[in-house]
Design a protein around this motif. Structure first.
Motif, PDB file in Angstrom:
ATOM      1  N   CYS A  30       0.834  -1.197   0.000  1.00 62.04           N
ATOM      2  CA  CYS A  30       0.000   0.000   0.000  1.00 62.04           C
ATOM      3  C   CYS A  30       0.872   1.251   0.000  1.00 62.04           C
ATOM      4  O   CYS A  30       1.788   1.363   0.807  1.00 62.04           O
ATOM      5  N   TRP A  32      -0.250   4.279   0.616  1.00 60.40           N
ATOM      6  CA  TRP A  32      -0.744   5.285   1.545  1.00 60.40           C
ATOM      7  C   TRP A  32      -0.311   4.949   2.969  1.00 60.40           C
ATOM      8  O   TRP A  32       0.099   3.806   3.245  1.00 60.40           O
ATOM      9  N   ARG A  33      -0.433   5.871   3.832  1.00 57.44           N
ATOM     10  CA  ARG A  33      -0.150   5.627   5.248  1.00 57.44           C
ATOM     11  C   ARG A  33      -1.251   6.288   6.080  1.00 57.44           C
ATOM     12  O   ARG A  33      -0.999   7.175   6.903  1.00 57.44           O
ATOM     13  N   CYS A  34      -2.480   5.840   5.862  1.00 60.87           N
ATOM     14  CA  CYS A  34      -3.614   6.431   6.581  1.00 60.87           C
ATOM     15  C   CYS A  34      -3.429   6.214   8.088  1.00 60.87           C
ATOM     16  O   CYS A  34      -3.241   5.065   8.509  1.00 60.87           O
ATOM     17  N   PHE A  36      -5.581   5.976  10.192  1.00 63.97           N
ATOM     18  CA  PHE A  36      -6.660   5.116  10.703  1.00 63.97           C
ATOM     19  C   PHE A  36      -6.535   3.681  10.193  1.00 63.97           C
ATOM     20  O   PHE A  36      -7.454   2.882  10.338  1.00 63.97           O
ATOM     21  N   CYS A  37      -5.376   3.333   9.623  1.00 61.28           N
ATOM     22  CA  CYS A  37      -5.228   2.012   8.995  1.00 61.28           C
ATOM     23  C   CYS A  37      -5.425   0.882  10.001  1.00 61.28           C
ATOM     24  O   CYS A  37      -4.810   0.857  11.051  1.00 61.28           O
ATOM     25  N   ASN A  39      -5.078  -2.199   8.810  1.00 58.17           N
ATOM     26  CA  ASN A  39      -4.424  -3.291   8.090  1.00 58.17           C
ATOM     27  C   ASN A  39      -2.948  -2.983   7.880  1.00 58.17           C
ATOM     28  O   ASN A  39      -2.363  -3.391   6.888  1.00 58.17           O
ATOM     29  N   GLN A  43       0.874  -3.309   4.741  1.00 60.24           N
ATOM     30  CA  GLN A  43       1.285  -2.181   3.899  1.00 60.24           C
ATOM     31  C   GLN A  43       2.559  -2.510   3.115  1.00 60.24           C
ATOM     32  O   GLN A  43       2.736  -2.099   1.983  1.00 60.24           O
ATOM     33  N   GLY A  74      -7.328  -4.370   0.174  1.00 61.05           N
ATOM     34  CA  GLY A  74      -5.915  -4.245   0.545  1.00 61.05           C
ATOM     35  C   GLY A  74      -5.732  -3.779   1.964  1.00 61.05           C
ATOM     36  O   GLY A  74      -6.648  -3.867   2.775  1.00 61.05           O
ATOM     37  N   GLY A  75      -4.575  -3.159   2.066  1.00 61.41           N
ATOM     38  CA  GLY A  75      -3.596  -2.777   1.047  1.00 61.41           C
ATOM     39  C   GLY A  75      -4.243  -1.972  -0.091  1.00 61.41           C
ATOM     40  O   GLY A  75      -5.330  -1.442   0.019  1.00 61.41           O
ATOM     41  N   LYS A 124     -10.130  10.030   0.432  1.00 67.63           N
ATOM     42  CA  LYS A 124      -9.506  10.163   1.748  1.00 67.63           C
ATOM     43  C   LYS A 124      -9.471  11.593   2.268  1.00 67.63           C
ATOM     44  O   LYS A 124      -9.326  11.815   3.468  1.00 67.63           O
TER      45      LYS A 124
HETATM   46  S1  SF4 Z   1      -4.304  -0.383   3.749  1.00 65.21           S
HETATM   47 FE1  SF4 Z   1      -6.011   1.029   3.401  1.00 65.21          FE
HETATM   48  S2  SF4 Z   1      -6.269   2.127   5.334  1.00 65.21           S
HETATM   49 FE2  SF4 Z   1      -4.211   1.144   5.370  1.00 65.21          FE
HETATM   50  S3  SF4 Z   1      -2.793   2.727   4.636  1.00 65.21           S
HETATM   51 FE3  SF4 Z   1      -3.435   1.494   2.874  1.00 65.21          FE
HETATM   52  S4  SF4 Z   1      -5.211   2.600   2.000  1.00 65.21           S
HETATM   53 FE4  SF4 Z   1      -4.864   3.373   4.073  1.00 65.21          FE
END
Ligand code: SF4
Length: 232
Positions: A30, A32-34, A36-37, A39, A43, A74-75, A124
């Motif tokens: 992944c 992104w680094r949300c 609120f992840c 999962n 990543q 995902g991811g 997002k």
């Molecule tokens: S897995 Fe989903 S929530 Fe987690 S960082 Fe990646 S996009 Fe964001």
């Protein structure tokens, strides 16, 4: 046979593809680094895993007539180049295909879109470069906008959805995002409630619920979109 790198599997879900009983494949990788992840462990791509693609295909062989669809989640599924081949394998078993994505790699989305039956696109942050960067810690906004345009042009069934993390977004941000989505022609929009992740010691239940208790906001969203709902 395709060789996707999988981080996990949900063998039965009623909520990941609207109106369908589905299995969900959580793909590794992944960009992104949300904050609120939920999962975060998947990543990073290339981790050892017990979830092997051939085994998943074998499992699907036992689910014919019991499941309608497979969702690639995902991811960020668009990270892995083997996605199209994997989708073709699943389609050959007569399952419908769902895709959860943040819109990363629009050129890859364009390739797989003809194979996909439904897409959930994560929105997002507001479509304002500095706000998008502040919320996501990335510069992927242009890619997301390209992906959204592709979806709109494709005629495919898709929804946009936003996780309402009160540490990152305000009610005002949701107004801004909804206006932008409506102006682009999006028909389906959903707000998802944030549930404090491990390590978040500051967010209260009231913080999380403020988006869902704002009657003016909810009425506006109901009026703006053909389909709007909250997921809590
Ligand atoms: S897995 Fe989903 S929530 Fe987690 S960082 Fe990646 S996009 Fe964001």
């Amino acid at each position: 046979m395709s060789e996707l790198l999988i981080g996990g599997v949900e063998t039965f879900s009623t909520v990941d593809f609207p109106g369908r009983l589905a299995a969900v494949v959580f793909m590794q990788g992944c960009p992104w680094r949300c904050p609120f992840c939920y999962n975060a462990v998947i990543q990073k791509i290339g981790q050892p895993t017990n979830f092997l693609w051939p085994k998943f295909i074998e499992f699907l062989g036992t689910r014919k007539g019991k499941l309608d669809a497979v969702v690639f989640s995902g991811g960020e599924p668009l990270v892995q180049d083997g996605l199209a081949e994997a989708i073709k394998e699943v389609k050959s078993l007569s399952f419908e295909i769902g895709l959860h994505t943040g819109g990363y790699r629009p050129e890859h989305l364009e390739r797989v879109l003809p194979l996909v039956d439904w897409v959930g696109l994560d929105i997002k942050a507001p479509f304002i470069a500095e706000r998008y960067k502040a919320v996501t810690q990335t510069n992927h906004l242009d890619k997301v906008l390209q992906s959204l345009d592709l979806l709109l042009k494709s005629g495919k069934d898709f929804e946009c959805r936003t996780t309402c993390d009160p540490r990152l977004l305000s009610v005002e941000d949701i107004y801004v995002m909804a206006d932008a989505l409506k102006a682009k022609g999006v028909k389906k929009y959903f707000l998802q409630q944030y549930r404090p992740v491990e390590g978040d010691k500051v967010t209260t239940e009231a913080d999380c619920e403020k988006f869902f208790k704002d009657k003016d906001l909810l009425e506006k969203l109901k009026a703006d979109f053909e389909e709007f709902d909250t997921r809590r």
